[in-house]
Design a protein around this motif. Structure first.
Motif, short mmCIF file in Angstrom:
data_model
loop_
_atom_site.label_atom_id
_atom_site.label_comp_id
_atom_site.label_asym_id
_atom_site.label_seq_id
_atom_site.Cartn_x
_atom_site.Cartn_y
_atom_site.Cartn_z
N SER A 140 -30.25 29.89 84.92
CA SER A 140 -30.44 30.49 83.60
C SER A 140 -29.36 31.52 83.30
O SER A 140 -29.10 31.84 82.14
CB SER A 140 -31.82 31.16 83.52
N CYS A 141 -28.76 32.06 84.36
CA CYS A 141 -27.66 33.01 84.18
C CYS A 141 -26.39 32.37 84.71
O CYS A 141 -26.31 32.05 85.90
CB CYS A 141 -27.96 34.32 84.92
N ASN A 143 -23.04 33.59 83.91
CA ASN A 143 -21.87 34.41 83.63
C ASN A 143 -21.19 34.86 84.92
O ASN A 143 -21.84 35.04 85.95
CB ASN A 143 -22.25 35.65 82.82
N ASP A 275 -30.26 42.49 88.91
CA ASP A 275 -29.49 41.65 87.99
C ASP A 275 -30.45 40.69 87.30
O ASP A 275 -31.67 40.89 87.30
CB ASP A 275 -28.37 40.91 88.73
N GLU A 276 -29.90 39.63 86.71
CA GLU A 276 -30.73 38.69 85.98
C GLU A 276 -31.74 37.96 86.86
O GLU A 276 -32.72 37.41 86.35
CB GLU A 276 -29.84 37.66 85.25
N CYS A 324 -25.56 38.14 87.77
CA CYS A 324 -25.92 36.71 87.82
C CYS A 324 -25.93 36.17 89.25
O CYS A 324 -25.44 35.07 89.52
CB CYS A 324 -25.00 35.88 86.93
N PRO A 375 -28.82 44.39 83.63
CA PRO A 375 -28.77 43.06 83.00
C PRO A 375 -29.26 43.05 81.55
O PRO A 375 -29.02 42.07 80.83
CB PRO A 375 -29.71 42.23 83.90
N LYS A 378 -25.98 44.50 79.80
CA LYS A 378 -24.77 43.89 80.36
C LYS A 378 -23.66 44.92 80.58
O LYS A 378 -22.47 44.65 80.37
CB LYS A 378 -24.23 42.78 79.43
#
Length: 402
Positions: A140-141, A143, A275-276, A324, A375, A378
């Motif tokens: 889903s992440c 980046n 993070d994410e 990510c 996250p 960002k």
């Protein structure tokens, strides 16, 4: 022996005769007759003794002869038995060699089958583990970091060490300030403006924790403050900021907390990050030769989901963060600039250092006390020589997993 007995009888007669009176002085004939009869009785007894002795000698000679014959036969049988036992031992030894050879062939076949089975099981376990990690770090992440675009100093304090942050998940505008590397006081500001401008109302709320933290690796996640308990080497505390109580606690396994996680952060033994994908711990571990260990933590239960030994060393490191699911480690020489990311670790293997540009931070005079990624907005939140800094990031999409 008979001659000896006869000689003894004659000597006895002569001895008695020497003491007898001469014939003119002899006793009456009755006495002489009595003495003569006694001699006859003695001679008969001696004769019987002689005969018995002869019989005993003859029996002993026969017994000796029979014993010699039996010993001869026994030696013969012993030799035969010894030969038979030797032959049997040779046959047993030959049979044992054949059994050992058959067992060797069997074990060789079993070993090959076992190695094939072990290899198959290992490949299956690795495939299942890779699948579990991909599920844990879902796509889903996607980046990846490409650069640090700019920095903004939002506040300056006299304290050289500390951390500041927003909640990594909730949309609350609150800002939290934790001063020092060993303390139990959290300052809660209503928003970023209240944090940057001292005279802005409302005044910050002072939260006194029941435990003190160690280092600058604290994070706030879903309304809970996670920090390294100062009184322990490896205990992480989950603290409810609203109730001001300890919600839960955990011990990171494997000798955590015995060594600094970063050379240029002299008080941080466990650095927590968000993070994410959720909550992480960055630390050192036994047998990792001063390399960083990355551990994924389930924030609800405080259970360890997975750990990775990374190639990133703690020497010359000053901070790190995750974006990510990828670990980015910041290094500097002697704690001075330039600050750059020279080690990147991706558990999924989709990012390597060859895919990254040179990642430099804007030059700062001293090392960072903390760098944490949020996250939600960002951005990176950092503390450098008393300055509370926000770094804006440039990212791009990762390469798809094969």
């Amino acid at each position: 022996m008979m001659v000896a007995l006869q000689g003894a009888s004659a000597l006895l007669v002569l001895f008695l005769a020497a003491f007898l009176p001469p014939p003119q002085c002899a006793q009456d004939p009755a006495m002489v007759h009595y003495i003569y009869q006694r001699f006859q009785v003695l001679e008969q007894g001696l004769e019987k003794c002689t005969q018995a002795t002869r019989a005993y000698i003859q029996e002993f000679q026969e017994f000796s002869k029979n014993l010699s014959v039996m010993l001869g036969r026994c030696q013969t049988h012993t030799s035969e038995y010894k030969s038979a036992v030797s032959n049997l031992a040779l046959r047993v030894e030959r049979a044992q060699r054949e059994i050992d050879y058959i067992q060797y062939l069997r074990e060789a076949d079993e070993c090959i089958e076992s190695e094939d089975k072990t290899l198959a099981e290992k490949l299956l376990q690795e495939a299942e583990e890779e699948k579990r990690i991909r599920t844990l770090l879902n796509a889903s992440c996607d980046n990846m970091l490409m650069g640090i675009k700019s920095l903004k100093i939002v506040k300056k304090m006299v304290d050289t060490h500390g951390s500041w942050m927003k909640d990594a998940v909730d949309n609350s505008p609150k800002v939290y300030l934790l001063i020092g590397s060993r303390n139990n006081t959290v300052w809660e500001f209503a928003n970023i403006r209240a944090f940057t401008e001292d005279n802005t109302k409302p005044a910050p709320r002072k939260l006194i924790l029941t435990l003190s933290w160690q280092g600058t690796g604290q994070v706030i996640y879903k309304g809970f403050l996670f920090f390294h308990n100062q009184a322990t080497s490896n205990e992480i505390i989950k603290y409810n900021l609203q109730k001001r109580t300890v919600e839960d606690r955990m011990l990171l396994p494997g000798g955590v907390g015995r060594a600094l996680v970063y050379q240029h952060s002299p008080s941080t033994y466990i650095d927590l990050a968000v993070d994410e994908h959720g909550l992480w711990a960055i630390h050192s571990g036994p047998g990792t030769h001063s390399h960083l260990v990355l551990t994924k933590i389930e924030p609800g239960t405080l259970g360890v989901e997975h750990s990775w030994d990374t190639p990133c060393r703690s020497q010359d490191a000053e901070a790190s963060f995750l974006l990510c699911g990828v670990l980015y480690v910041v290094y500097s020489s002697g704690g001075q600039g330039p600050h750059r990311i020279t080690c990147v670790y991706d558990p999924l293997g989709t990012i390597s250092e060859d895919n990254l540009p040179n990642l430099f931070f804007p030059k700062r005079p001293k090392s960072h006390s903390m760098i944490h990624y949020n996250p939600r907005d960002k951005q990176l939140y950092a503390w450098n020589e008393g300055n509370q800094i926000i770094y804006k990031l440039q990212t791009k999409r990762k390469l798809p997993l094969k």
